[in-house]
Scaffold this active site. Sequence first.
Site, PDB file in Angstrom:
ATOM      1  N   ARG A 137     -17.490  69.291  52.380  1.00 33.68           N
ATOM      2  CA  ARG A 137     -18.453  70.031  53.194  1.00 33.68           C
ATOM      3  C   ARG A 137     -17.932  70.260  54.609  1.00 33.68           C
ATOM      4  NH1 ARG A 137     -22.199  66.453  53.942  1.00 33.68           N
ATOM      5  NH2 ARG A 137     -23.520  67.815  55.173  1.00 33.68           N
ATOM      6  N   LYS A 138     -16.668  69.991  54.838  1.00 29.49           N
ATOM      7  CA  LYS A 138     -16.070  70.230  56.160  1.00 29.49           C
ATOM      8  C   LYS A 138     -15.697  71.712  56.253  1.00 29.49           C
ATOM      9  CE  LYS A 138     -14.427  65.474  56.589  1.00 29.49           C
ATOM     10  NZ  LYS A 138     -13.276  64.557  56.643  1.00 29.49           N
ATOM     11  N   THR A 139     -16.729  72.502  56.415  1.00 33.07           N
ATOM     12  CA  THR A 139     -16.587  73.957  56.425  1.00 33.07           C
ATOM     13  C   THR A 139     -17.208  74.519  57.703  1.00 33.07           C
ATOM     14  OG1 THR A 139     -18.665  74.126  55.181  1.00 33.07           O
ATOM     15  CG2 THR A 139     -16.620  74.152  53.902  1.00 33.07           C
ATOM     16  N   THR A 272      -9.904  73.336  53.890  1.00 32.46           N
ATOM     17  CA  THR A 272     -10.807  74.297  54.538  1.00 32.46           C
ATOM     18  C   THR A 272     -10.736  74.226  56.057  1.00 32.46           C
ATOM     19  OG1 THR A 272     -12.638  72.714  54.222  1.00 32.46           O
ATOM     20  CG2 THR A 272     -12.461  74.534  52.658  1.00 32.46           C
TER      21      THR A 272
END
Length: 287
Positions: A137-139, A272
Site C-alpha cells: 500500500r506504499k502508493t 511502487t
Amino acid sequence: MKRPAYASDKILKEFIRTALEEDIQNGDHSTLSTIPKDLEQKAQLLVKENCILAGVELAEIIFKTFDKNLNIEIFIKDGESAKKGDVAFIITGKARSILSTERLVLNCMQRMSGIATMTHDWDSRLVGTKTKLLDTRKTTPNFRVCEKWAVAIGGGTNHRYGLYDMIMLKDNHIDYNGSIANAVKMAKDYVKKNKLKLKIEVETRNLEEVEEAVKSGADRVMFDNMDIETMAKAVKIVNKKSETEASGGITREVLNSVAKTGVDFISAGAITHSSSNIDLSLKALKI
C-alpha cells in the site's frame, strides 16, 4: 492483459475527471488562444528509453473520455517491451483535444511504465522459484489504481488493494491489542459476526511470534525484516499450515535468496515508491 477489477470504469472515470479538473480548471488557455477550434492533427507517442510499456489502455480511455472522436492506432500494447525510438501509438483528431490531454497521458504512462519495468526486472529474479512478487500500500494517494495496475502489467501480483479487502495485523495492532493470539481471535470473531470473507495476515518480528501466529490460525504469516537464516527457520515452523510472506528491507539483490527460503510471497514497497519514470513524449505529426 485483462484490466484488473479494481480499475473499473467507475473508478477510472472519477480519476480522469479530477485529474483533468486539476489541470484545466476554467480552460487550457494556451491551446484555446492559439489553436483553431476545428483543426485536425496527429501526434505520436515516442518511447525515449527501453522499457516495459504501461498505461496504453489508460491513455486511450483518457483521450476518449475527453473527446470521443479522437482515434488511436496502437502499435505497442501494455506489458510489451519497447525500445528507444519506438512509436507506441498515433492519436488523431482535434488538435485542441490532443494538447489538453497530453500531460495527463504522459504523467500516467511515464509513471506506470517505470513501475512495470522495475516490477518485470525484479520478478525475473524469481524465475525457477514458486515465490510471487507482491506490491504494497506504499502508493501515491489518489494514484493507487494506476500504480497497482502497472505492477500487474509488469508481471507482479497485487497484494491487498486497501484496508478493506484483507485483515493485516501489523506490529502496532499487536502492540496495542496485547498479543497475537488475542488479536487473531478477535479478528476471526469480527469476520464471522460481520459475514465477511477476509484473510487474516499477521506480521511477525521473531520466531516466537511466528509460532504464536501459526497456533492462532492466521491465514498468512509475514516475516518482517528477518535475515535469510531466520526466515528459513520461520518457513519450517509454519510448515505449510499458513501462507508465508517476506517483507521489510527487500532489495533486488536479495530476492532470489529470500525466495530460496521457501516463502510463498515477497512484498516490496520499492516497486511502487522507488521506481524511476520512463522518458516518453507526445510529438506532433502534421496531417
